[in-house]
Design an enzyme around this catalytic site. Sequence first.
Site, PDB file in Angstrom:
ATOM      1  N   ALA A  63      45.289 -11.642  -9.095  1.00  0.00           N
ATOM      2  CA  ALA A  63      45.389 -13.080 -10.029  1.00  0.00           C
ATOM      3  C   ALA A  63      46.744 -13.121 -10.861  1.00  0.00           C
ATOM      4  O   ALA A  63      47.131 -13.484 -11.117  1.00  0.00           O
ATOM      5  CB  ALA A  63      44.606 -13.933 -10.154  1.00  0.00           C
ATOM      6  N   TYR A  94      42.154  -9.761 -10.956  1.00  0.00           N
ATOM      7  CA  TYR A  94      43.099  -8.316 -11.057  1.00  0.00           C
ATOM      8  C   TYR A  94      44.482  -8.800 -10.130  1.00  0.00           C
ATOM      9  O   TYR A  94      45.182  -8.550 -11.106  1.00  0.00           O
ATOM     10  CB  TYR A  94      42.384  -7.266 -10.624  1.00  0.00           C
ATOM     11  N   SER A 131      51.224  -5.307  -9.536  1.00  0.00           N
ATOM     12  CA  SER A 131      50.216  -4.003  -8.808  1.00  0.00           C
ATOM     13  C   SER A 131      50.600  -4.682  -7.912  1.00  0.00           C
ATOM     14  O   SER A 131      50.953  -6.419  -6.880  1.00  0.00           O
ATOM     15  CB  SER A 131      49.273  -4.465  -9.021  1.00  0.00           C
ATOM     16  N   ASN A 171      52.647  -2.973 -20.135  1.00  0.00           N
ATOM     17  CA  ASN A 171      52.230  -1.940 -18.790  1.00  0.00           C
ATOM     18  C   ASN A 171      50.224  -2.389 -19.510  1.00  0.00           C
ATOM     19  O   ASN A 171      50.031  -1.236 -18.640  1.00  0.00           O
ATOM     20  CB  ASN A 171      52.370  -0.822 -19.375  1.00  0.00           C
ATOM     21  N   ILE A 226      48.198   4.503  -7.922  1.00  0.00           N
ATOM     22  CA  ILE A 226      48.564   6.339  -8.925  1.00  0.00           C
ATOM     23  C   ILE A 226      48.079   6.427  -9.653  1.00  0.00           C
ATOM     24  O   ILE A 226      46.744   6.175 -10.320  1.00  0.00           O
ATOM     25  CB  ILE A 226      49.804   5.202  -9.954  1.00  0.00           C
ATOM     26  N   LYS A 265      47.806  -9.763 -11.687  1.00  0.00           N
ATOM     27  CA  LYS A 265      49.129  -9.385 -11.422  1.00  0.00           C
ATOM     28  C   LYS A 265      50.291 -10.651 -10.473  1.00  0.00           C
ATOM     29  O   LYS A 265      51.595 -10.077 -10.641  1.00  0.00           O
ATOM     30  CB  LYS A 265      48.894  -8.384 -10.852  1.00  0.00           C
TER      31      LYS A 265
HETATM   32  P1  NAP Z   1      45.174   3.059 -17.510  1.00  0.00           P
HETATM   33  O1  NAP Z   1      45.469   4.600 -17.636  1.00  0.00           O
HETATM   34  O2  NAP Z   1      43.205   2.624 -18.093  1.00  0.00           O
HETATM   35  O3  NAP Z   1      46.049   2.776 -18.663  1.00  0.00           O
HETATM   36  C1  NAP Z   1      45.317   1.438 -19.409  1.00  0.00           C
HETATM   37  C2  NAP Z   1      46.248   1.625 -21.121  1.00  0.00           C
HETATM   38  O4  NAP Z   1      45.855   0.292 -21.587  1.00  0.00           O
HETATM   39  C3  NAP Z   1      44.506   2.324 -22.014  1.00  0.00           C
HETATM   40  O5  NAP Z   1      45.377   3.242 -22.675  1.00  0.00           O
HETATM   41  C4  NAP Z   1      43.481   1.514 -22.147  1.00  0.00           C
HETATM   42  O6  NAP Z   1      43.397   1.430 -23.102  1.00  0.00           O
HETATM   43  C5  NAP Z   1      44.235   0.161 -22.898  1.00  0.00           C
HETATM   44  N1  NAP Z   1      44.296  -0.892 -22.811  1.00  0.00           N
HETATM   45  C6  NAP Z   1      43.842  -2.049 -22.233  1.00  0.00           C
HETATM   46  N2  NAP Z   1      43.259  -3.055 -22.852  1.00  0.00           N
HETATM   47  C7  NAP Z   1      43.681  -3.291 -23.855  1.00  0.00           C
HETATM   48  C8  NAP Z   1      44.490  -4.673 -24.374  1.00  0.00           C
HETATM   49  N3  NAP Z   1      43.428  -5.184 -25.078  1.00  0.00           N
HETATM   50  N4  NAP Z   1      45.644  -4.391 -25.847  1.00  0.00           N
HETATM   51  C9  NAP Z   1      45.874  -3.494 -25.236  1.00  0.00           C
HETATM   52  N5  NAP Z   1      45.902  -2.208 -24.731  1.00  0.00           N
HETATM   53  C10 NAP Z   1      44.829  -2.061 -23.557  1.00  0.00           C
HETATM   54  O7  NAP Z   1      45.624   2.502 -16.714  1.00  0.00           O
HETATM   55  P2  NAP Z   1      47.043   2.756 -16.197  1.00  0.00           P
HETATM   56  O8  NAP Z   1      46.478   3.185 -14.408  1.00  0.00           O
HETATM   57  O9  NAP Z   1      47.875   4.159 -16.591  1.00  0.00           O
HETATM   58  O10 NAP Z   1      47.674   1.874 -16.009  1.00  0.00           O
HETATM   59  C11 NAP Z   1      48.919   0.936 -16.384  1.00  0.00           C
HETATM   60  C12 NAP Z   1      49.415  -0.117 -16.141  1.00  0.00           C
HETATM   61  O11 NAP Z   1      49.542  -0.017 -14.480  1.00  0.00           O
HETATM   62  C13 NAP Z   1      47.820  -1.686 -15.719  1.00  0.00           C
HETATM   63  O12 NAP Z   1      48.500  -2.695 -15.971  1.00  0.00           O
HETATM   64  C14 NAP Z   1      47.532  -1.632 -14.522  1.00  0.00           C
HETATM   65  O13 NAP Z   1      46.616  -2.658 -13.894  1.00  0.00           O
HETATM   66  C15 NAP Z   1      49.169  -1.065 -13.548  1.00  0.00           C
HETATM   67  N6  NAP Z   1      48.898  -0.477 -12.394  1.00  0.00           N
HETATM   68  C16 NAP Z   1      47.665   0.748 -12.227  1.00  0.00           C
HETATM   69  C17 NAP Z   1      47.402   0.772 -10.871  1.00  0.00           C
HETATM   70  C18 NAP Z   1      47.300   2.221 -11.158  1.00  0.00           C
HETATM   71  O14 NAP Z   1      47.014   2.705  -9.675  1.00  0.00           O
HETATM   72  N7  NAP Z   1      46.953   3.450 -11.935  1.00  0.00           N
HETATM   73  C19 NAP Z   1      48.837   1.221  -9.957  1.00  0.00           C
HETATM   74  C20 NAP Z   1      49.022  -0.410 -10.298  1.00  0.00           C
HETATM   75  C21 NAP Z   1      48.881  -1.479 -11.133  1.00  0.00           C
HETATM   76  P3  NAP Z   1      41.443   1.884 -23.119  1.00  0.00           P
HETATM   77  O15 NAP Z   1      41.661   2.554 -21.989  1.00  0.00           O
HETATM   78  O16 NAP Z   1      41.063   2.254 -25.052  1.00  0.00           O
HETATM   79  O17 NAP Z   1      40.871   0.681 -23.063  1.00  0.00           O
END
Ligand code: NAP
Length: 248
Positions: A157, A155, A142, A90, A188, A159
């Site tokens: 690319a 991003y 995504s 994730n 989200i 995903k």
């Molecule tokens: P988020 O709130 O930013 O959470 C992502 C988590 O991943 C954070 O705790 C972050 O830590 C951690 N992280 C970042 N780089 C890392 C690394 N190198 N090693 C280990 N952990 C790391 O994002 P989210 O919205 O929950 O997204 C979670 C996933 O869903 C992601 O893959 C995102 O691309 C995908 N997604 C999200 C959405 C959306 O609308 N939110 C939509 C489609 C897909 P730090 O904050 O400390 O960097």
Amino acid sequence: MLGLDGKTAVVTGAGQGIGREISLLLAEYGTRIAAVDVKPDGIEETVSLVREKGSEGYAVTCDVSDYDAVRECVAGVLAWSDQVHFLVNNAGITRDNLLLRMSLDEWESVLKVNLTGTFNFTRALTRHMLGKRYGRIVNIASVIGVMGNAGQSNYAASKAGIIGFTKSVAREFAARNITANAIAPGFIATAMTEALPDDKRGEMLRMIPLGHFGTGRDVAHVVLFLLSELGSYVTGQVIHCDGGMVMS
Ligand code: NAP
């Protein structure tokens, strides 16, 4: 019936947002959680919330893009739990920019965390899963990896790469009772999307037939299905969780 009780899941990016919601929902169903994140504070809190739900948790700080660190992390998890049944890749980041302005660092950092990070954990855990002849892998992709988005070529690319990777893993390991699926969330409400300006948020909202943004819990429900016995005949799929943003 769901078959989640007493099983162990590794969830990356579990310190906040969608990763935390996935961890807490699985914990409600008795799954033990190895919560991985790049910084310690968020996962310590996630693990204490997991314990409040009556399950067990283990916090491990690890940068998913670091191949050796991931191997070490997995060794630690396997010392804590004899078997890892579930892997949820994730962790993800964005570094948005128009292509003409995008630096090599913005390109590479997103590919390294999102795509190579997914490879690193899958690579590190599949041998173990093969030995147990059981595994459920869910990769968080995504809608952007399916439809593209101006300003997010790195991003998108990463995903889209996750989607191709997931299908290949699904084919490679299906005969050993290991499934691999991807979830494509839409918009989200988390820290990742909070930073978007209001006009951009309004533009996104108009693209969502259900008329509202999703929550981490919405995504967690799909993860729960795919990891549970209910999803055992599903592999190599991309499940959209996007309020109808993308229909195929
Ligand atoms: P988020 O709130 O930013 O959470 C992502 C988590 O991943 C954070 O705790 C972050 O830590 C951690 N992280 C970042 N780089 C890392 C690394 N190198 N090693 C280990 N952990 C790391 O994002 P989210 O919205 O929950 O997204 C979670 C996933 O869903 C992601 O893959 C995102 O691309 C995908 N997604 C999200 C959405 C959306 O609308 N939110 C939509 C489609 C897909 P730090 O904050 O400390 O960097």
